[in-house]
Scaffold this motif. Structure first.
Motif, PDB file in Angstrom:
ATOM      1  N   PHE A   1       0.827  -1.203   0.000  1.00 28.20           N
ATOM      2  CA  PHE A   1       0.000   0.000   0.000  1.00 28.20           C
ATOM      3  C   PHE A   1       0.865   1.259   0.000  1.00 28.20           C
ATOM      4  O   PHE A   1       1.840   1.371   0.742  1.00 28.20           O
ATOM      5  CB  PHE A   1      -0.920   0.007   1.233  1.00 28.20           C
ATOM      6  N   ALA A   2       0.509   2.210  -0.868  1.00 27.30           N
ATOM      7  CA  ALA A   2       1.129   3.547  -0.965  1.00 27.30           C
ATOM      8  C   ALA A   2       2.546   3.514  -1.517  1.00 27.30           C
ATOM      9  O   ALA A   2       3.243   4.528  -1.468  1.00 27.30           O
ATOM     10  CB  ALA A   2       1.109   4.274   0.385  1.00 27.30           C
ATOM     11  N   THR A   3       2.982   2.374  -2.086  1.00 24.03           N
ATOM     12  CA  THR A   3       4.291   2.375  -2.756  1.00 24.03           C
ATOM     13  C   THR A   3       4.160   2.874  -4.186  1.00 24.03           C
ATOM     14  O   THR A   3       5.159   3.250  -4.800  1.00 24.03           O
ATOM     15  CB  THR A   3       4.916   0.962  -2.763  1.00 24.03           C
ATOM     16  N   LYS A   4       2.947   2.873  -4.714  1.00 24.23           N
ATOM     17  CA  LYS A   4       2.625   3.654  -5.898  1.00 24.23           C
ATOM     18  C   LYS A   4       1.825   4.853  -5.399  1.00 24.23           C
ATOM     19  O   LYS A   4       1.391   4.888  -4.249  1.00 24.23           O
ATOM     20  CB  LYS A   4       1.790   2.829  -6.892  1.00 24.23           C
ATOM     21  N   ARG A   5       1.619   5.826  -6.255  1.00 18.38           N
ATOM     22  CA  ARG A   5       0.860   6.994  -5.819  1.00 18.38           C
ATOM     23  C   ARG A   5      -0.492   6.527  -5.281  1.00 18.38           C
ATOM     24  O   ARG A   5      -1.243   5.845  -5.991  1.00 18.38           O
ATOM     25  CB  ARG A   5       0.648   7.954  -6.983  1.00 18.38           C
ATOM     26  N   PRO A   6      -0.818   6.855  -4.025  1.00 20.68           N
ATOM     27  CA  PRO A   6      -2.065   6.344  -3.427  1.00 20.68           C
ATOM     28  C   PRO A   6      -3.281   7.149  -3.880  1.00 20.68           C
ATOM     29  O   PRO A   6      -3.465   8.291  -3.460  1.00 20.68           O
ATOM     30  CB  PRO A   6      -1.820   6.511  -1.927  1.00 20.68           C
ATOM     31  N   PRO A   7      -4.103   6.600  -4.759  1.00 12.86           N
ATOM     32  CA  PRO A   7      -5.257   7.354  -5.247  1.00 12.86           C
ATOM     33  C   PRO A   7      -6.321   7.529  -4.170  1.00 12.86           C
ATOM     34  O   PRO A   7      -6.430   6.744  -3.232  1.00 12.86           O
ATOM     35  CB  PRO A   7      -5.798   6.474  -6.381  1.00 12.86           C
ATOM     36  N   ILE A   8      -7.103   8.580  -4.323  1.00 11.78           N
ATOM     37  CA  ILE A   8      -8.350   8.726  -3.574  1.00 11.78           C
ATOM     38  C   ILE A   8      -9.454   8.912  -4.605  1.00 11.78           C
ATOM     39  O   ILE A   8      -9.207   9.394  -5.705  1.00 11.78           O
ATOM     40  CB  ILE A   8      -8.298   9.888  -2.570  1.00 11.78           C
ATOM     41  N   ASP A   9     -10.660   8.475  -4.263  1.00 12.94           N
ATOM     42  CA  ASP A   9     -11.678   8.413  -5.308  1.00 12.94           C
ATOM     43  C   ASP A   9     -13.043   8.843  -4.803  1.00 12.94           C
ATOM     44  O   ASP A   9     -13.285   8.972  -3.602  1.00 12.94           O
ATOM     45  CB  ASP A   9     -11.769   6.972  -5.834  1.00 12.94           C
ATOM     46  N   THR A  10     -13.925   9.018  -5.763  1.00 13.09           N
ATOM     47  CA  THR A  10     -15.336   9.273  -5.489  1.00 13.09           C
ATOM     48  C   THR A  10     -16.149   8.248  -6.265  1.00 13.09           C
ATOM     49  O   THR A  10     -16.386   8.397  -7.467  1.00 13.09           O
ATOM     50  CB  THR A  10     -15.736  10.702  -5.898  1.00 13.09           C
TER      51      THR A  10
END
Length: 561
Positions: A338-347
């Motif tokens: 987790f979070a080793t790639k850009r950690p997306p946030i979504d809707t």
């Protein structure tokens, strides 16, 4: 400071014309606007900003894809150098959309009267250092040639679109678009069969919006991704009032934090609590939403066992949300911490897969073979499409710089100097390219931080450095080879102290661009630590940099430690 108080040094002997400047800045986004403001307003220098777009905005001028939204909270995704601007501007949402960010940057540009020194529609095609004259010659596609002592790039880390060269791409009879080159008039998906390739941060934002109007959306996923709900919504009057009354405290937290966000990591490890307590902490963080989830334990990015607890929680949420077990498994089979790639946030990303008009294809099992006239053919079938959306990201951090055609001392192109990967000192300068500054360049925190915070720090450091040079009649600055080598080693050590390099297909490593050297590009040591290092370098007589006049090195320039 008036211009009369600045010594022009070698620039004083430069040709006098309306095409000669003290400094040329590339890009009119967050970087270019603030750099222009400081160099012109504080130092009294003659500055020209060249911007290939027709308006201010930088990365946000181009990124107009469906669902384009910032993943930093709005009260922190803005300039903090001017209290008056902070008090006058009012954000509408927790996470602002692209149009609102562009309105904000126009508001700043107009308030500070910056546009008169910006040339829009100026696509830079070459930038060459003239050693004899100590000038940069900057050429545009229109044939204009500008000269300046200082050459400053503010081209953005995520602004060079990575359009995959899939066999048959240009034979497709429908329309195709890249999210980073989106038509300004928009795209109508109504009644269309749409295929989206890519499920990184951009793709995760686009899927729910496209699904609302498309007849059918087929998502082609190579790499499954974690995502945390943004829990976005309008800002309350109470919060807006609080943010305006607490700007000093917000600024302090952003400067003290690892990633430049207005919150600090909790002072605890994942193993410090019971399983039940940890689950409750994650549940609460999920409900709060956004990147704060990453900060609930301080060891998530340095301890694999700790990271596994967050990863399993998030995979469980995917399986809980997505009702179709087959879709859920494709989405939850994630192969990196987790979070080793850009950690997306979504809707509503995972919820979109509960729609009857949304399907997903696992490219790990059935890779794309070619694009045909009718659509996309994978190893097991052809998908007929009217529109293809490439959500395939960017040639990050170096792509936009290399496209400028930069040539340094001795006719050495930047592409040659970086053929084995980018090499900088502090992400700010490159050996062999005097008086060239790369704002948020590779080797700086940049994409691992809240970008306006990183930009303000870099821009202010560059302005201070140029002021030092001008006051002391110094012609040139560039890093020593020893300083660059030492910094590259430090950047690698900082990355290797975390789990970040374990995502081998990450664009942090350039792995999304065929043929690009695999080098971990951003500085993972944290924004606060980086700021301290830069301040110490300047206080120690710009340690690691070489100043010179007519080829004679100046004092106080020992190698970086």
């Amino acid at each position: 400071m008036s211009s009369a108080s600045i010594s022009k040094g070698a620039a004083g002997t430069a040709p006098t014309s309306n095409m000669h400047f003290d400094a040329i800045v590339i890009g009119a986004g967050f970087t270019g606007l603030y750099q222009l403001h400081l160099l012109r307003g504080r130092l009294g220098l003659k500055v020209k900003v060249l911007e290939r777009g027709d308006g201010v905005g930088g990365t946000w001028y181009w990124n107009r894809y469906p669902g384009a939204r910032c993943d930093s909270e709005s009260h922190s995704y803005c300039y903090y150098f001017d209290d008056e601007i902070l008090q006058e501007w009012e954000w509408s949402e927790r996470y602002p959309q692209q149009p609102e960010i562009v309105r904000y940057l126009n508001f700043v540009a107009d308030k500070l009267e910056l546009k008169r020194d910006i040339e829009f529609g100026a696509n830079v095609t070459a930038a060459r250092y003239d050693e004899a004259a100590n000038l940069w010659h900057v050429e545009t596609e229109a044939g204009e040639v500008f000269t300046a002592k200082y050459f400053i790039t503010g081209v953005g880390c995520l602004s060079s679109a990575n359009v995959p060269n899939i066999p048959g791409r240009d034979s497709f009879k429908g329309d195709w678009y890249h999210t980073g080159q989106w038509p300004h008039e928009g795209v109508d998906f109504t009644g269309k069969r749409v295929g989206q390739i890519g499920t990184g941060s951009t793709g995760i934002q686009a899927v729910p919006v496209i699904a609302e109007t498309a007849e059918h959306l087929t998502v082609f996923q190579r790499t499954a991704n974690y995502s945390i709900p943004a829990q976005n919504g309008p800002l309350s009057d109470e919060f807006k009032k609080w943010a305006k009354q607490n700007t000093d405290e917000i600024r302090r937290k952003m400067h003290a934090s690892t990633n430049g966000h207005p919150f600090l990591f909790e002072d605890r490890d994942a193993a410090d609590v019971t399983d039940a307590e940890r689950q409750a902490i994650y549940e609460k963080a999920w409900e709060v939403g956004g990147l704060r989830f990453r900060a609930v334990f301080r060891d998530l990015l340095i301890d694999k066992a700790a990271n596994d607890t967050a990863a399993e929680f998030l995979k469980g949420k995917i399986r809980e949300i997505v009702k179709d077990p087959q879709k859920a498994e494709i989405l939850a089979t994630i192969d990196h911490p987790f979070a080793t790639k850009r950690p997306p946030i979504d809707t509503g990303y995972f919820e979109a897969y509960n729609r009857d008009n949304v399907s997903i294809v696992d490219l790990r099992k059935t890779p794309i073979v070619e694009i045909t006239e009718k659509g996309v053919r994978t190893a097991d079938q052809e998908y007929e499409l009217d529109i293809i959306v490439f959500a395939t990201g960017f040639d990050a951090m170096t792509g936009s710089l290399l496209k400028l055609g930069i040539v340094g001392r001795g006719g050495v192109p930047l592409s040659k100097a970086w053929e084995a990967g980018p090499r900088t000192y502090l992400g700010l300068q490159v050996a062999g390219f005097p008086n060239m500054f790369t704002i948020t360049g590779p080797g700086s925190p940049s994409v691992l931080s809240n970008m306006p915070v990183a930009i303000e720090q870099h821009v202010e450091w560059v302005a201070d450095c140029i002021e030092h040079m001008e006051k002391n009649g110094i012609d040139r600055i560039e890093p020593t080879e020893e300083a660059v080598a030492g910094w590259v080693d430090h950047v690698n050590d900082a990355a290797n102290a975390t789990l970040l390099p374990q995502a081998g297909h990450s664009w942090y490593l350039g792995a999304n661009v065929p043929g690009k050297p695999r080098v971990f590009m951003p500085y993972a040591g944290g924004m606060a630590r980086f700021r301290k290092i830069c301040d110490e370098v300047a206080a120690d007589g710009y340690r690691g940099f070489a100043f010179s006049n007519d080829g004679v090195p100046q004092s106080g320039l020992h190698a970086a430690q």
